[in-house]
Enzyme design. Structure first.
Site, PDB file in Angstrom:
ATOM      1  N   ASP A 158       2.993  -4.612   7.957  1.00 33.83           N
ATOM      2  CA  ASP A 158       1.788  -3.746   7.803  1.00 33.83           C
ATOM      3  C   ASP A 158       0.676  -4.791   7.999  1.00 33.83           C
ATOM      4  O   ASP A 158       0.329  -5.773   7.217  1.00 33.83           O
ATOM      5  CB  ASP A 158       1.820  -3.156   6.469  1.00 33.83           C
ATOM      6  CG  ASP A 158       0.568  -2.352   6.203  1.00 33.83           C
ATOM      7  OD1 ASP A 158      -0.455  -2.720   6.773  1.00 33.83           O
ATOM      8  OD2 ASP A 158       0.573  -1.874   5.027  1.00 33.83           O
TER       9      ASP A 158
ATOM     10  N   GLN B 251      -4.585  -5.283   6.832  1.00 33.75           N
ATOM     11  CA  GLN B 251      -5.647  -5.938   6.097  1.00 33.75           C
ATOM     12  C   GLN B 251      -5.477  -7.096   6.905  1.00 33.75           C
ATOM     13  O   GLN B 251      -6.539  -7.995   6.407  1.00 33.75           O
ATOM     14  CB  GLN B 251      -5.189  -5.983   4.726  1.00 33.75           C
ATOM     15  CG  GLN B 251      -5.541  -4.934   3.804  1.00 33.75           C
ATOM     16  CD  GLN B 251      -6.927  -4.501   3.780  1.00 33.75           C
ATOM     17  OE1 GLN B 251      -7.953  -5.053   4.050  1.00 33.75           O
ATOM     18  NE2 GLN B 251      -7.038  -2.948   3.590  1.00 33.75           N
TER      19      GLN B 251
ATOM     20  N   CYS C 113      -4.780   2.546  -3.813  1.00 34.44           N
ATOM     21  CA  CYS C 113      -3.457   2.929  -2.918  1.00 34.44           C
ATOM     22  C   CYS C 113      -2.177   1.945  -3.168  1.00 34.44           C
ATOM     23  O   CYS C 113      -1.623   2.010  -2.284  1.00 34.44           O
ATOM     24  CB  CYS C 113      -3.481   3.286  -1.501  1.00 34.44           C
ATOM     25  SG  CYS C 113      -5.018   4.771  -1.263  1.00 34.44           S
TER      26      CYS C 113
ATOM     27  N   LYS D   7     -10.779  -0.689  10.190  1.00 33.89           N
ATOM     28  CA  LYS D   7     -10.676  -1.772   9.143  1.00 33.89           C
ATOM     29  C   LYS D   7     -11.163  -2.860   9.956  1.00 33.89           C
ATOM     30  O   LYS D   7     -11.113  -4.140   9.568  1.00 33.89           O
ATOM     31  CB  LYS D   7      -9.335  -1.831   8.614  1.00 33.89           C
ATOM     32  CG  LYS D   7      -9.165  -0.825   7.648  1.00 33.89           C
ATOM     33  CD  LYS D   7      -7.762  -1.329   6.702  1.00 33.89           C
ATOM     34  CE  LYS D   7      -7.313  -0.068   5.959  1.00 33.89           C
ATOM     35  NZ  LYS D   7      -8.092   0.407   4.952  1.00 33.89           N
TER      36      LYS D   7
ATOM     37  N   HIS E  58       0.703  -1.186   0.162  1.00 25.69           N
ATOM     38  CA  HIS E  58       0.109   0.055   0.111  1.00 25.69           C
ATOM     39  C   HIS E  58       0.937   1.384   0.136  1.00 25.69           C
ATOM     40  O   HIS E  58       2.028   1.220   0.548  1.00 25.69           O
ATOM     41  CB  HIS E  58      -0.870   0.034   1.169  1.00 25.69           C
ATOM     42  CG  HIS E  58      -1.999   0.907   1.251  1.00 25.69           C
ATOM     43  ND1 HIS E  58      -1.603   2.216   1.756  1.00 25.69           N
ATOM     44  CD2 HIS E  58      -3.222   0.933   1.256  1.00 25.69           C
ATOM     45  CE1 HIS E  58      -2.726   2.935   1.786  1.00 25.69           C
ATOM     46  NE2 HIS E  58      -3.853   2.033   1.572  1.00 25.69           N
TER      47      HIS E  58
END
Ligand SMILES: Cc1ncc(COP(=O)(O)O)c(C=O)c1O
Length: 421
Positions: free
Chosen positions: A215, A218, A379, A241, A138
């Site tokens: 990261d 997600q 993104c 999220k 991302h």
């Protein structure tokens, strides 16, 4: 939490099947019509809907327990501080961290990565050094590192991906070298759905003494996280999220590393004492939380974690895997549709293009059918470039989606084709 939502939790807890109807009834946002049709919400990778329990926790906090935190001697400040610090303990347990000192509250994944790039990067990355990321990141796991490289004279190295959207691990091993100062990689790709082999990546990097940032924006809503088992050095999550509010997230970092990192922002709460001659800094984790934080946001995030824990991460992962398989098969039947991202290990993302129809048109026509998907580059412009497409349409799943939602999507795509033929 209200009495009725407590009853709901008891029902879910005693049921051993995945009770999606019961879960859906907790989410007021799902029960509305859009353009005269019942909403099908398939934009979860961008942000999830919120259960009533989270909404109630935030409004209850503002109504009854609100004040600024830390150092207050009055009752409300003490209550607010307890609420804030108890949310930290929930995040600590959710991520599997050894200590609450390793959990820093901030706005979300973007700020978490910027903190590490700025603070850790300033102390450890210099001229001629290398930062290793991947093609599928991302933008928020690209740009902060690019900025660091520009400032320091370091080089950004990028691991390529194959046609299925999986990392080329041979290349990663080649790129990981004596000059690498940090590896930053997504656990799950928002544009492709790929679940990366982060445990292997962490082992490979650690074998060379290189720390790893994951990261997890997600991954957190879909996969059980255990930072100690992974042995990652940094891990970031975003509350919005994972069924919590916007503007709140957390950075996990190993205590020994945090202890040696310079502060990120200066201001109130991050200091121990201030004079014009010398300022000394607060202990962890407060040293990295300058200024009044998003107090109510942490309360909402804590409630979201309670909610997810009540359902159970294993049950969520199993249900979503089955739903993703169903969706993948269903989309493969759609004439002229190409799925972008067909990794062996995937979570919850169905990115696709339709022959001759721009993704924005797909999204606009689906919206007329009450179906919310996201279209664009998500993104992740380097991913679009890698697959030779300007954009994709993306349906992304959460545990409240159903096979009926997928069937509606497929019927919606038939309508898209009709409009264009
Ligand atoms: C993989 C990934 N990383 C980072 C981010 C940025 O998250 P946030 O906007 O919550 O900071 C996103 C948001 O879509 C994402 O999908």
């Amino acid at each position: 939490m209200t009495a009725s939502s407590n009853a709901g939790l008891a029902t879910r807890a005693t049921s051993n099947r995945f009770d999606v109807d019961r879960i859906r009834s907790d989410f007021p946002g799902l029960h509305q019509t859009i353009k005269g049709k019942p909403l099908v919400y398939l934009d979860n990778a961008a942000s999830t809907q919120k259960p009533q329990q989270v909404i109630d926790a935030i409004s209850g906090f503002y109504a009854h327990d609100y004040a600024n935190i830390h150092r207050g001697v009055h009752e409300l400040s003490e209550r607010a501080t307890r609420a804030y610090e108890s949310a930290r303990l929930k995040v600590q347990a959710f991520m599997g961290a050894a200590s609450e000192r390793e959990i820093i509250f901030l706005r979300g994944t973007t700020e978490g990565i910027n903190l590490v790039a700025e603070s850790y990067g300033r102390a450890h990355v210099g001229e001629g050094d290398e930062v290793l990321i991947t093609t599928m990141e991302h933008h928020s796991n690209i740009v902060p590192w690019q900025m660091l490289c520009e400032r320091s004279g370091a080089k950004l190295k990028v691991v390529p991906i194959n046609d299925r959207g999986e990392l080329e691990m041979d290349e990663l091993e080649k790129l990981l070298g004596a000059k690498t100062k940090i590896v930053a990689v997504g656990h799950v790709s928002n544009a492709l759905g790929t679940i990366n082999p982060i445990r292997t990546i962490i082992e490979l990097a650690h074998a060379q003494g290189v720390p790893v940032l994951i990261d997890g924006a997600q991954a957190a809503p879909h996969i059980k996280i255990d930072v100690r088992e992974l042995d990652c050095d940094f891990y970031t999550i975003s509350g919005h999220k994972m069924f919590g509010p916007t503007g709140i997230g957390a950075l996990y970092a190993k205590e020994a590393i945090l202890e040696k990192m310079p502060p990120y922002q200066g201001g109130g709460d991050m200091i121990s004492s201030v004079s014009f001659e010398k300022t000394t800094y607060n202990r962890l984790p407060f040293r990295f939380e300058a200024g009044t934080p998003n107090i109510a946001g942490t309360v909402g995030l804590g409630a979201a974690i309670d909610y997810v824990n009540d359902i159970g991460m294993e049950g969520i992962a199993a249900y979503e895997e089955e739903l993703l398989d169903y969706g993948t098969e269903a989309l493969r039947e759609v004439q002229g549709l190409r799925i972008i991202g067909e990794a062996n290990h995937k979570a919850s993302v169905l990115s696709f293009v339709l022959d001759g129809i721009h993704p924005h048109d797909i999204g606009t026509i689906l919206d007329q059918e009450g179906i919310a998907v996201r279209t664009g580059h998500h993104c992740a412009q380097p991913v679009m470039e890698r697959f030779g497409v300007p954009a994709t349409a993306r349906a992304s799943l959460a545990f409240y989606n159903t096979r009926e939602d997928i069937d509606r999507l497929v019927r919606g795509l038939a309508t898209v084709r009709e409009v264009f033929t």
